[in-house]
Motif scaffolding. Structure first.
Motif, PDB file in Angstrom:
ATOM      1  N   GLN A  99       0.844  -1.183   0.000  1.00 57.81           N
ATOM      2  CA  GLN A  99       0.000   0.000   0.000  1.00 57.81           C
ATOM      3  C   GLN A  99       0.883   1.238   0.000  1.00 57.81           C
ATOM      4  N   MET A 100       0.654   2.129  -0.944  1.00 50.67           N
ATOM      5  CA  MET A 100       1.441   3.353  -1.011  1.00 50.67           C
ATOM      6  C   MET A 100       0.971   4.323   0.070  1.00 50.67           C
ATOM      7  N   CYS A 101       1.936   4.921   0.765  1.00 51.36           N
ATOM      8  CA  CYS A 101       1.667   5.902   1.807  1.00 51.36           C
ATOM      9  C   CYS A 101       2.525   7.132   1.540  1.00 51.36           C
ATOM     10  N   ARG A 102       1.984   8.301   1.855  1.00 54.98           N
ATOM     11  CA  ARG A 102       2.717   9.544   1.636  1.00 54.98           C
ATOM     12  C   ARG A 102       2.735  10.333   2.942  1.00 54.98           C
ATOM     13  N   LEU A 103       3.934  10.704   3.375  1.00 54.00           N
ATOM     14  CA  LEU A 103       4.131  11.471   4.603  1.00 54.00           C
ATOM     15  C   LEU A 103       4.552  12.889   4.238  1.00 54.00           C
ATOM     16  N   ALA A 104       3.754  13.880   4.624  1.00 53.44           N
ATOM     17  CA  ALA A 104       4.092  15.287   4.390  1.00 53.44           C
ATOM     18  C   ALA A 104       5.017  15.760   5.504  1.00 53.44           C
ATOM     19  N   THR A 105       6.112  16.432   5.130  1.00 57.94           N
ATOM     20  CA  THR A 105       7.065  16.923   6.116  1.00 57.94           C
ATOM     21  C   THR A 105       7.343  18.402   5.895  1.00 57.94           C
ATOM     22  N   THR A 106       7.962  19.021   6.885  1.00 57.60           N
ATOM     23  CA  THR A 106       8.369  20.429   6.772  1.00 57.60           C
ATOM     24  C   THR A 106       9.883  20.563   6.720  1.00 57.60           C
ATOM     25  N   PHE A 107      10.582  19.443   6.625  1.00 59.37           N
ATOM     26  CA  PHE A 107      12.042  19.485   6.600  1.00 59.37           C
ATOM     27  C   PHE A 107      12.558  20.070   5.294  1.00 59.37           C
ATOM     28  N   LEU A 108      13.690  20.745   5.371  1.00 56.02           N
ATOM     29  CA  LEU A 108      14.265  21.389   4.197  1.00 56.02           C
ATOM     30  C   LEU A 108      15.118  20.450   3.363  1.00 56.02           C
ATOM     31  N   THR A 109      15.639  19.393   3.968  1.00 56.97           N
ATOM     32  CA  THR A 109      16.493  18.481   3.215  1.00 56.97           C
ATOM     33  C   THR A 109      15.919  17.068   3.220  1.00 56.97           C
ATOM     34  N   GLN A 110      16.259  16.362   2.188  1.00 56.81           N
ATOM     35  CA  GLN A 110      15.853  14.971   2.048  1.00 56.81           C
ATOM     36  C   GLN A 110      16.434  14.134   3.178  1.00 56.81           C
ATOM     37  N   LYS A 111      17.657  14.414   3.579  1.00 56.87           N
ATOM     38  CA  LYS A 111      18.317  13.659   4.639  1.00 56.87           C
ATOM     39  C   LYS A 111      17.574  13.801   5.964  1.00 56.87           C
ATOM     40  N   GLN A 112      17.141  15.021   6.295  1.00 56.04           N
ATOM     41  CA  GLN A 112      16.406  15.248   7.538  1.00 56.04           C
ATOM     42  C   GLN A 112      15.072  14.503   7.531  1.00 56.04           C
ATOM     43  N   ALA A 113      14.352  14.598   6.419  1.00 60.20           N
ATOM     44  CA  ALA A 113      13.053  13.949   6.311  1.00 60.20           C
ATOM     45  C   ALA A 113      13.187  12.432   6.397  1.00 60.20           C
ATOM     46  N   PHE A 114      14.177  11.881   5.727  1.00 60.55           N
ATOM     47  CA  PHE A 114      14.393  10.446   5.738  1.00 60.55           C
ATOM     48  C   PHE A 114      14.760   9.960   7.146  1.00 60.55           C
ATOM     49  N   SER A 115      15.598  10.716   7.840  1.00 59.10           N
ATOM     50  CA  SER A 115      15.986  10.372   9.204  1.00 59.10           C
ATOM     51  C   SER A 115      14.770  10.369  10.129  1.00 59.10           C
ATOM     52  N   TYR A 116      13.906  11.361   9.964  1.00 55.83           N
ATOM     53  CA  TYR A 116      12.688  11.461  10.762  1.00 55.83           C
ATOM     54  C   TYR A 116      11.789  10.246  10.533  1.00 55.83           C
ATOM     55  N   LEU A 117      11.621   9.858   9.277  1.00 55.31           N
ATOM     56  CA  LEU A 117      10.794   8.696   8.974  1.00 55.31           C
ATOM     57  C   LEU A 117      11.371   7.430   9.594  1.00 55.31           C
ATOM     58  N   ARG A 118      12.671   7.237   9.469  1.00 47.78           N
ATOM     59  CA  ARG A 118      13.295   6.033  10.047  1.00 47.78           C
ATOM     60  C   ARG A 118      13.132   5.995  11.560  1.00 47.78           C
ATOM     61  N   LYS A 119      13.287   7.140  12.213  1.00 50.56           N
ATOM     62  CA  LYS A 119      13.183   7.191  13.667  1.00 50.56           C
ATOM     63  C   LYS A 119      11.763   6.866  14.150  1.00 50.56           C
ATOM     64  N   ASN A 120      10.757   7.263  13.380  1.00 45.38           N
ATOM     65  CA  ASN A 120       9.363   7.090  13.776  1.00 45.38           C
ATOM     66  C   ASN A 120       8.623   6.068  12.914  1.00 45.38           C
ATOM     67  N   ARG A 121       9.357   5.193  12.254  1.00 46.52           N
ATOM     68  CA  ARG A 121       8.776   4.255  11.300  1.00 46.52           C
ATOM     69  C   ARG A 121       7.645   3.424  11.889  1.00 46.52           C
ATOM     70  N   THR A 122       7.833   2.874  13.056  1.00 47.82           N
ATOM     71  CA  THR A 122       6.822   2.014  13.676  1.00 47.82           C
ATOM     72  C   THR A 122       5.516   2.764  13.887  1.00 47.82           C
ATOM     73  N   GLU A 123       5.598   3.982  14.373  1.00 48.52           N
ATOM     74  CA  GLU A 123       4.400   4.786  14.611  1.00 48.52           C
ATOM     75  C   GLU A 123       3.686   5.123  13.295  1.00 48.52           C
ATOM     76  N   PHE A 124       4.445   5.468  12.253  1.00 49.31           N
ATOM     77  CA  PHE A 124       3.827   5.783  10.967  1.00 49.31           C
ATOM     78  C   PHE A 124       3.185   4.554  10.339  1.00 49.31           C
ATOM     79  N   GLU A 125       3.792   3.400  10.495  1.00 50.79           N
ATOM     80  CA  GLU A 125       3.194   2.175   9.981  1.00 50.79           C
ATOM     81  C   GLU A 125       1.884   1.880  10.712  1.00 50.79           C
TER      82      GLU A 125
END
Length: 74
Positions: free
Chosen positions: A26-52
């Motif tokens: 299932q495709m999921c899209r997370l909207a972020t306010t981070f300025l860089t791809q690295k910051q956004a990706f790090s945020y997703l990895r840190k909170n992956r369980t909660e987003f799933e």
């Protein structure tokens, strides 16, 4: 989970990831306010369980937009 980061020119961005549902995805899209791809990706990895968990709950309730589960930052 497969992640495809996309950063918008206005400073925000979205990260698209696929939630495994048995043999399907299932495709999921997370909207972020981070300025860089690295910051956004790090945020997703840190909170992956909660987003799933949130994505599965939205999918179960039928809250899907154009076949995509749309999430926002915690």
């Amino acid at each position: 989970m497969r992640v495809v980061p996309r950063i918008k020119s206005d400073g925000g961005g979205t990260i698209t990831f696929f939630l495994a549902l048995g043999a399907g995805r299932q495709m999921c899209r997370l909207a972020t306010t981070f300025l860089t791809q690295k910051q956004a990706f790090s945020y997703l990895r840190k909170n992956r369980t909660e987003f799933e968990r949130m994505a599965r709950a939205q999918l179960a309730s039928g809250a899907v937009e154009d076949g995509i589960v749309v999430l926002s930052m915690l």
